[in-house]
Design a protein around this motif. Structure first.
Motif, PDB file in Angstrom:
ATOM      1  N   PRO A  34       0.583  -1.163   0.196  1.00  0.00           N
ATOM      2  CA  PRO A  34       0.038   0.037   0.094  1.00  0.00           C
ATOM      3  C   PRO A  34       0.781   1.355   0.015  1.00  0.00           C
ATOM      4  O   PRO A  34       1.931   1.370   0.327  1.00  0.00           O
ATOM      5  CB  PRO A  34      -0.746  -0.173   1.385  1.00  0.00           C
ATOM      6  N   PRO A  35       0.360   2.291  -0.306  1.00  0.00           N
ATOM      7  CA  PRO A  35       1.043   3.779  -0.364  1.00  0.00           C
ATOM      8  C   PRO A  35       1.362   3.948   1.115  1.00  0.00           C
ATOM      9  O   PRO A  35       0.750   3.457   2.021  1.00  0.00           O
ATOM     10  CB  PRO A  35      -0.022   4.633  -0.914  1.00  0.00           C
ATOM     11  N   THR A  36       2.557   4.736   1.267  1.00  0.00           N
ATOM     12  CA  THR A  36       3.092   4.943   2.567  1.00  0.00           C
ATOM     13  C   THR A  36       2.310   6.236   3.036  1.00  0.00           C
ATOM     14  O   THR A  36       1.603   6.962   2.293  1.00  0.00           O
ATOM     15  CB  THR A  36       4.480   5.260   2.623  1.00  0.00           C
ATOM     16  N   GLY A  37       2.241   6.455   4.334  1.00  0.00           N
ATOM     17  CA  GLY A  37       1.559   7.671   4.996  1.00  0.00           C
ATOM     18  C   GLY A  37       2.751   8.813   4.826  1.00  0.00           C
ATOM     19  O   GLY A  37       3.559   8.415   4.285  1.00  0.00           O
ATOM     20  N   TRP A  38       2.142   9.942   5.057  1.00  0.00           N
ATOM     21  CA  TRP A  38       3.098  11.189   4.764  1.00  0.00           C
ATOM     22  C   TRP A  38       4.349  10.948   5.412  1.00  0.00           C
ATOM     23  O   TRP A  38       5.420  11.034   5.012  1.00  0.00           O
ATOM     24  CB  TRP A  38       2.257  12.243   5.008  1.00  0.00           C
ATOM     25  N   ARG A  39       4.522  10.667   7.023  1.00  0.00           N
ATOM     26  CA  ARG A  39       5.580  10.547   7.768  1.00  0.00           C
ATOM     27  C   ARG A  39       6.332   9.489   7.032  1.00  0.00           C
ATOM     28  O   ARG A  39       7.730   9.861   6.783  1.00  0.00           O
ATOM     29  CB  ARG A  39       5.057  10.245   8.990  1.00  0.00           C
ATOM     30  N   THR A  40       6.145   8.179   6.498  1.00  0.00           N
ATOM     31  CA  THR A  40       6.951   7.696   5.928  1.00  0.00           C
ATOM     32  C   THR A  40       7.636   7.883   4.694  1.00  0.00           C
ATOM     33  O   THR A  40       8.707   7.592   4.413  1.00  0.00           O
ATOM     34  CB  THR A  40       6.311   5.923   5.817  1.00  0.00           C
ATOM     35  N   GLY A  41       6.745   8.475   3.819  1.00  0.00           N
ATOM     36  CA  GLY A  41       7.204   8.857   2.687  1.00  0.00           C
ATOM     37  C   GLY A  41       8.107   9.989   2.796  1.00  0.00           C
ATOM     38  O   GLY A  41       9.105  10.247   1.834  1.00  0.00           O
ATOM     39  N   GLN A  42       8.020  10.952   3.680  1.00  0.00           N
ATOM     40  CA  GLN A  42       8.983  11.846   4.117  1.00  0.00           C
ATOM     41  C   GLN A  42      10.216  11.365   4.426  1.00  0.00           C
ATOM     42  O   GLN A  42      11.322  11.627   3.722  1.00  0.00           O
ATOM     43  CB  GLN A  42       8.180  12.683   5.120  1.00  0.00           C
ATOM     44  N   GLN A  43      10.365  10.375   5.213  1.00  0.00           N
ATOM     45  CA  GLN A  43      11.478   9.781   5.766  1.00  0.00           C
ATOM     46  C   GLN A  43      12.088   8.783   4.626  1.00  0.00           C
ATOM     47  O   GLN A  43      13.529   8.893   4.387  1.00  0.00           O
ATOM     48  CB  GLN A  43      11.289   8.766   6.860  1.00  0.00           C
ATOM     49  N   HIS A  44      11.389   8.066   3.661  1.00  0.00           N
ATOM     50  CA  HIS A  44      11.900   7.461   2.508  1.00  0.00           C
ATOM     51  C   HIS A  44      12.838   8.782   1.684  1.00  0.00           C
ATOM     52  O   HIS A  44      13.840   8.313   1.156  1.00  0.00           O
ATOM     53  CB  HIS A  44      10.791   7.025   1.602  1.00  0.00           C
ATOM     54  N   TRP A  45      11.981   9.610   1.538  1.00  0.00           N
ATOM     55  CA  TRP A  45      12.418  10.750   0.570  1.00  0.00           C
ATOM     56  C   TRP A  45      13.849  11.111   1.321  1.00  0.00           C
ATOM     57  O   TRP A  45      14.852  11.464   0.191  1.00  0.00           O
ATOM     58  CB  TRP A  45      11.655  11.920   0.484  1.00  0.00           C
ATOM     59  N   ARG A  46      13.982  11.511   2.258  1.00  0.00           N
ATOM     60  CA  ARG A  46      15.139  11.927   3.133  1.00  0.00           C
ATOM     61  C   ARG A  46      16.240  10.853   2.670  1.00  0.00           C
ATOM     62  O   ARG A  46      17.622  11.203   2.628  1.00  0.00           O
ATOM     63  CB  ARG A  46      15.025  12.125   4.528  1.00  0.00           C
ATOM     64  N   ILE A  47      15.984   9.743   2.846  1.00  0.00           N
ATOM     65  CA  ILE A  47      17.098   8.491   2.728  1.00  0.00           C
ATOM     66  C   ILE A  47      17.497   8.390   1.180  1.00  0.00           C
ATOM     67  O   ILE A  47      18.743   8.585   0.872  1.00  0.00           O
ATOM     68  CB  ILE A  47      16.585   7.102   3.082  1.00  0.00           C
ATOM     69  N   ALA A  48      16.485   8.459   0.359  1.00  0.00           N
ATOM     70  CA  ALA A  48      17.008   8.334  -0.946  1.00  0.00           C
ATOM     71  C   ALA A  48      17.688   9.710  -1.485  1.00  0.00           C
ATOM     72  O   ALA A  48      18.490   9.644  -2.081  1.00  0.00           O
ATOM     73  CB  ALA A  48      15.573   8.280  -2.058  1.00  0.00           C
ATOM     74  N   GLY A  49      17.217  10.870  -0.951  1.00  0.00           N
ATOM     75  CA  GLY A  49      17.890  12.268  -1.140  1.00  0.00           C
ATOM     76  C   GLY A  49      19.351  12.270  -0.764  1.00  0.00           C
ATOM     77  O   GLY A  49      20.171  12.598  -1.573  1.00  0.00           O
ATOM     78  N   GLU A  50      19.668  11.593   0.276  1.00  0.00           N
ATOM     79  CA  GLU A  50      20.997  11.593   0.771  1.00  0.00           C
ATOM     80  C   GLU A  50      21.903  10.447   0.005  1.00  0.00           C
ATOM     81  O   GLU A  50      22.974  11.055  -0.614  1.00  0.00           O
ATOM     82  CB  GLU A  50      21.310  11.137   2.253  1.00  0.00           C
ATOM     83  N   LEU A  51      21.304   9.524  -0.475  1.00  0.00           N
ATOM     84  CA  LEU A  51      21.800   8.679  -1.387  1.00  0.00           C
ATOM     85  C   LEU A  51      22.270   9.218  -2.543  1.00  0.00           C
ATOM     86  O   LEU A  51      23.392   9.184  -3.307  1.00  0.00           O
ATOM     87  CB  LEU A  51      21.144   7.255  -1.514  1.00  0.00           C
ATOM     88  N   TYR A  52      21.184  10.070  -3.223  1.00  0.00           N
ATOM     89  CA  TYR A  52      21.384  10.797  -4.406  1.00  0.00           C
ATOM     90  C   TYR A  52      22.467  11.768  -4.233  1.00  0.00           C
ATOM     91  O   TYR A  52      23.441  11.903  -5.260  1.00  0.00           O
ATOM     92  CB  TYR A  52      20.098  11.572  -4.950  1.00  0.00           C
TER      93      TYR A  52
END
Length: 184
Positions: A34-52
Motif C-alpha cells: 500500500p502507499p505509505t503515509g506522509w511521515r514514512t514517505g517523508q523519511q523515504h525521501w530523505r534517505i533516497a535524497g542523501e543517497l542521491y
C-alpha cells in the motif's frame, strides 16, 4: 487468498498498474504494497535524497535508485527496495533488453524502511533474501524502535540502537547517512 503470477504476467501487471507498488516473491506470490503515509514517505525521501547527493557529489561510479525501481533477483523474485545502489561494473554488464523492464540483478546496497504497517519478520526475511542473492550491504531502518539492522554479506546481523549516523563503507565509499534527518 494468495495470487501467484509468472514473471511475464508480473511485468504486464506492473506496466498497466504503474500507480501500484508491486513485488513478486521467489515462489511467484504477488505482493501489493500500500502507499505509505506522509511521515514514512517523508523519511523515504530523505534517505533516497542523501543517497542521491552522495552519488552526485562523490564521483563514485554506479547507479542509485529510489523505491519505484524493481529488480529481478537471481532467485526469480522481483523486489523494490526503498533505496538501492549498483556498482557501475555490474550495471554495465547488463544487456540492454532487461533494462527496458526490470534489470536482472540484485543491488549491491539496499535500504528497507519499516513503516507502521510492515511486519518486521517479513522485512528481515527480505533483507536475508537480498544477501542470498548478491547484496553486499543492507540497512533495515526501524523508526518505531529507532534501530537499524546492518546486513553484510558473510557476517552476522548487527543491530544498532538509536544510531546517529550510518556508514556505507566499504560498499559505498564516503557515504554516511545522518539519521537525525531521518528520525526528525
Amino acid at each position: 487468498m494468495r495470487l501467484s503470477v509468472t514473471p511475464t504476467q508480473f511485468v504486464a501487471l506492473a506496466a498497466s498498474n504503474r500507480e501500484l507498488q508491486l513485488e513478486r516473491s521467489a515462489t511467484g506470490e504477488l505482493i501489493v504494497n500500500p502507499p505509505t503515509g506522509w511521515r514514512t514517505g517523508q523519511q523515504h525521501w530523505r534517505i533516497a535524497g542523501e543517497l542521491y547527493l552522495w552519488w552526485r557529489n562523490c564521483g563514485e561510479p554506479g547507479q542509485a535508485f529510489d523505491s519505484s525501481s524493481g529488480f529481478i533477483l537471481p532467485n526469480g523474485a522481483i523486489r523494490s527496495p526503498d533505496a538501492s545502489w549498483i556498482c557501475q561494473e555490474r550495471w554495465d554488464a547488463l544487456t540492454e533488453a532487461p533494462l527496458q523492464t526490470f534489470p536482472q540483478i540484485c543491488p549491491d546496497f539496499v535500504v528497507e524502511f519499516r513503516s507502521a504497517s510492515d511486519p518486521l519478520k517479513e522485512l528481515q526475511a527480505k533483507m536475508h533474501e537480498y544477501l542470498d542473492n548478491g547484496a553486499a550491504l543492507g540497512w533495515l531502518i526501524d523508526p518505531q524502535t529507532r534501530t537499524v539492522a546492518l546486513y553484510r554479506a558473510g557476517a552476522d546481523v548487527d543491530v544498532l540502537v538509536n544510531p546517529l549516523t550510518l556508514s556505507g563503507e566499504p560498499v559505498l565509499p564516503g557515504f554516511h547517512l545522518d539519521l537525525n534527518r531521518v528520525w526528525a
